[in-house]
Design an enzyme around this catalytic site. Sequence first.
Site, PDB file in Angstrom:
ATOM      1  N   LYS A   1      -0.915  -9.575   3.133  1.00 47.62           N
ATOM      2  CA  LYS A   1      -0.241  -9.042   4.324  1.00 47.62           C
ATOM      3  C   LYS A   1      -1.178  -8.091   5.053  1.00 47.62           C
ATOM      4  CE  LYS A   1       3.373  -6.005   3.946  1.00 47.62           C
ATOM      5  NZ  LYS A   1       2.884  -4.775   4.626  1.00 47.62           N
TER       6      LYS A   1
ATOM      7  N   ASP B   1       0.834  -1.197   0.000  1.00 45.85           N
ATOM      8  CA  ASP B   1       0.000   0.000   0.000  1.00 45.85           C
ATOM      9  C   ASP B   1       0.875   1.256   0.000  1.00 45.85           C
ATOM     10  OD1 ASP B   1       0.855  -0.174   2.601  1.00 45.85           O
ATOM     11  OD2 ASP B   1      -1.140  -0.241   3.502  1.00 45.85           O
ATOM     12  N   SER B   2       2.204   1.066   0.039  1.00 48.20           N
ATOM     13  CA  SER B   2       3.129   2.181  -0.211  1.00 48.20           C
ATOM     14  C   SER B   2       2.853   2.788  -1.579  1.00 48.20           C
ATOM     15  CB  SER B   2       4.582   1.703  -0.123  1.00 48.20           C
ATOM     16  OG  SER B   2       4.785   0.567  -0.943  1.00 48.20           O
TER      17      SER B   2
ATOM     18  N   GLU C   1       9.192  -3.760  10.669  1.00 49.13           N
ATOM     19  CA  GLU C   1       9.631  -2.473  10.105  1.00 49.13           C
ATOM     20  C   GLU C   1      10.133  -1.524  11.187  1.00 49.13           C
ATOM     21  OE1 GLU C   1       6.810  -0.761   7.385  1.00 49.13           O
ATOM     22  OE2 GLU C   1       7.941   1.114   7.208  1.00 49.13           O
TER      23      GLU C   1
ATOM     24  N   GLU D   1      -1.478  -5.611   8.879  1.00 45.43           N
ATOM     25  CA  GLU D   1      -0.685  -4.968   9.923  1.00 45.43           C
ATOM     26  C   GLU D   1      -1.267  -5.211  11.303  1.00 45.43           C
ATOM     27  OE1 GLU D   1      -0.023  -0.816   9.021  1.00 45.43           O
ATOM     28  OE2 GLU D   1       0.799  -1.280   7.034  1.00 45.43           O
TER      29      GLU D   1
ATOM     30  N   ASP E   1      -0.653  -6.357  -0.151  1.00 38.47           N
ATOM     31  CA  ASP E   1      -1.142  -5.730   1.076  1.00 38.47           C
ATOM     32  C   ASP E   1      -2.665  -5.673   1.102  1.00 38.47           C
ATOM     33  OD1 ASP E   1       0.771  -4.997   2.939  1.00 38.47           O
ATOM     34  OD2 ASP E   1       1.291  -3.131   1.905  1.00 38.47           O
TER      35      ASP E   1
HETATM   36  O1  KIV Z   1       3.516  -1.099   1.651  1.00 33.16           O
HETATM   37  C1  KIV Z   1       4.717  -1.411   1.698  1.00 33.16           C
HETATM   38  O2  KIV Z   1       5.510  -1.091   0.816  1.00 33.16           O
HETATM   39  C2  KIV Z   1       5.181  -2.171   2.841  1.00 33.16           C
HETATM   40  C3  KIV Z   1       6.659  -2.313   2.989  1.00 33.16           C
HETATM   41  C4  KIV Z   1       7.198  -1.078   3.602  1.00 33.16           C
HETATM   42  C5  KIV Z   1       7.037  -3.525   3.750  1.00 33.16           C
HETATM   43  O3  KIV Z   1       4.414  -2.620   3.632  1.00 33.16           O
END
Ligand code: KIV
Length: 264
Positions: free
Chosen positions: A114, A47-48, A183, A116, A86
């Site tokens: 993934k 989600d970056s 992280e 959080e 994510d």
């Molecule tokens: O969204 C992302 O890029 C991440 C990484 C920082 C691990 O979760």
Amino acid sequence: MTQTALTVHQLDAMKRDGEKIAMLTCYDATFARATDLAGVDIVLVGDSLGMVVQGRASTVGVSLADIAYHVECVAQGLERTFLLADLPFGSYHDAATAMASSVRLMGAGAAMVKLEGAGPMIDVVDYLTDRGVAVCGHLGLTPQSVNQLGGFRVQARDDAAVDRLLRDARALEDAGAQLLVVECVPSAVGREVSSNLGIPVIGIGAGAGCDGQVLVMHDMLGLGDRPPKFVADFMADAGTIRGAFEAYVLAVREGRFPGPEHEY
Ligand code: KIV
């Protein structure tokens, strides 16, 4: 010759054999092809993308449709590399919603999703893994909670926070998570989490003692305005994007990245 995609068993074997896992974020098919050819083991449609693709100040506004679109793009470029996606903020707050969101991302091509945090997320992970979803946890700095955390800061700085992180990591593994991202924690903490768990632990700003490393692709290509301490610019010497990915994979495999200058 067509290669077969990596599996969770092969990622486990890499941990067992002490072979470091190289992971990068990725958002489209062309870059996915380049990461695959360079030997990157896992790509994360993170989600970056909210920050590096959409230009937002945080990951919070990213939608499930955004991630699903980029997963579909990335999936077209991959043969060997494992595809992780994510679950964005708001798409996994209860088990049924998490399941529906995971189904959407797996339908788009993700091999694993993934999410959080721990606490209430442990039951969600349990629910998903009981129903055939491969899950990766994410602890330490959890960017979707940036509004609660008050910024992007190093986590697990005191003994109580380290104990909590270790407990959360074990709880995620016990609930069936098969991978963990940690992280922005001191390198000693990254090492301890990795040695305490049976599943591979991938660090970002968590030191060289993790089982693998992940960076945001735009950062390691030198595109960040103010890169965090844990980022290295692999483009500076490589000259080509494919060369930068190859240099990253080699540096992770050989334990040269991250160096002490990238650690907290
Ligand atoms: O969204 C992302 O890029 C991440 C990484 C920082 C691990 O979760």
